[in-house]
Scaffold this active site. Sequence first.
Site, PDB file in Angstrom:
ATOM      1  N   CYS A 170      28.644  55.891  66.123  1.00 39.11           N
ATOM      2  CA  CYS A 170      29.424  56.572  66.295  1.00 39.11           C
ATOM      3  C   CYS A 170      31.249  56.601  66.723  1.00 39.11           C
ATOM      4  O   CYS A 170      32.215  55.487  65.767  1.00 39.11           O
ATOM      5  CB  CYS A 170      29.936  57.999  66.858  1.00 39.11           C
ATOM      6  SG  CYS A 170      30.451  59.229  65.876  1.00 39.11           S
TER       7      CYS A 170
ATOM      8  N   HIS B  72      25.136  59.135  63.405  1.00 40.80           N
ATOM      9  CA  HIS B  72      24.234  59.147  64.660  1.00 40.80           C
ATOM     10  C   HIS B  72      22.023  58.797  64.439  1.00 40.80           C
ATOM     11  O   HIS B  72      22.327  59.644  63.969  1.00 40.80           O
ATOM     12  CB  HIS B  72      23.898  60.823  65.224  1.00 40.80           C
ATOM     13  CG  HIS B  72      24.745  60.296  66.351  1.00 40.80           C
ATOM     14  ND1 HIS B  72      25.628  60.033  67.364  1.00 40.80           N
ATOM     15  CD2 HIS B  72      26.612  61.258  65.648  1.00 40.80           C
ATOM     16  CE1 HIS B  72      26.626  59.900  68.051  1.00 40.80           C
ATOM     17  NE2 HIS B  72      26.995  61.118  66.845  1.00 40.80           N
TER      18      HIS B  72
ATOM     19  N   GLU C  85      20.280  57.922  65.794  1.00 42.76           N
ATOM     20  CA  GLU C  85      18.681  58.488  66.162  1.00 42.76           C
ATOM     21  C   GLU C  85      19.093  60.687  66.440  1.00 42.76           C
ATOM     22  O   GLU C  85      17.792  60.602  66.556  1.00 42.76           O
ATOM     23  CB  GLU C  85      19.513  58.602  67.988  1.00 42.76           C
ATOM     24  CG  GLU C  85      20.755  59.335  68.952  1.00 42.76           C
ATOM     25  CD  GLU C  85      21.707  58.882  68.549  1.00 42.76           C
ATOM     26  OE1 GLU C  85      22.162  59.301  68.819  1.00 42.76           O
ATOM     27  OE2 GLU C  85      21.993  57.637  67.116  1.00 42.76           O
TER      28      GLU C  85
END
Length: 205
Positions: A77, A185, A187
């Site tokens: 990001c 992102h 994750e």
Amino acid sequence: MITIIDYGSGNLRSISNGFSKINVKSNVTKDPEKISGAEYLVLPGVGAFGQIMNNIEPYKKLIIEHISEDKPFLGVCLGLQALLSSSEETPGVKGLDIFKGKVKKLPIENGLKIPHMGWNRLDMTLCESKKSCSIIDGIDQDYFYFVHSYYASPEDEEVISGTTEYGFDVTAVLHQNNVFATQFHPEKSGVPGLKMLKNFVSMQL
């Protein structure tokens, strides 16, 4: 061991938990010695360009040395945007300059909401460098989670390994040699995101 640079970003635990989900240990640290000795280095980020560049100032040399030693590096990001030369968000502040180019404001004339927030499909069909970008192995038209108001515009478009459509083709993945970066992102992107993290930690040092 995955080393995550702790410079005060708000999503450090999120990326650490992502690695935990794939049974990989990570170390969130602000210790320059541990960062210097890292095998795999991750620079996450939320917030503003000027803020991240100010906060990572003590680690800039270590980051550049890590990359120059051909060790795997992942920016996430705002961590992707920090790799560019500069940003319209904070004029006059220099980025890490790993990728020549500028971070630009998403245009509002397309009628879409800013910030761009939500799930978008990753597209690699227009990108020549996808062939050598190992973190997207096994990824095919999957959706990833984005939260951003600015996007990377590198001078060399061959470093773009993935885009997403948001009124135009927005840079989503950058890659050059041992350096990888995602605007989204991983994750927070479910199974495809965890697959991407697995690809990163599977690289040979």
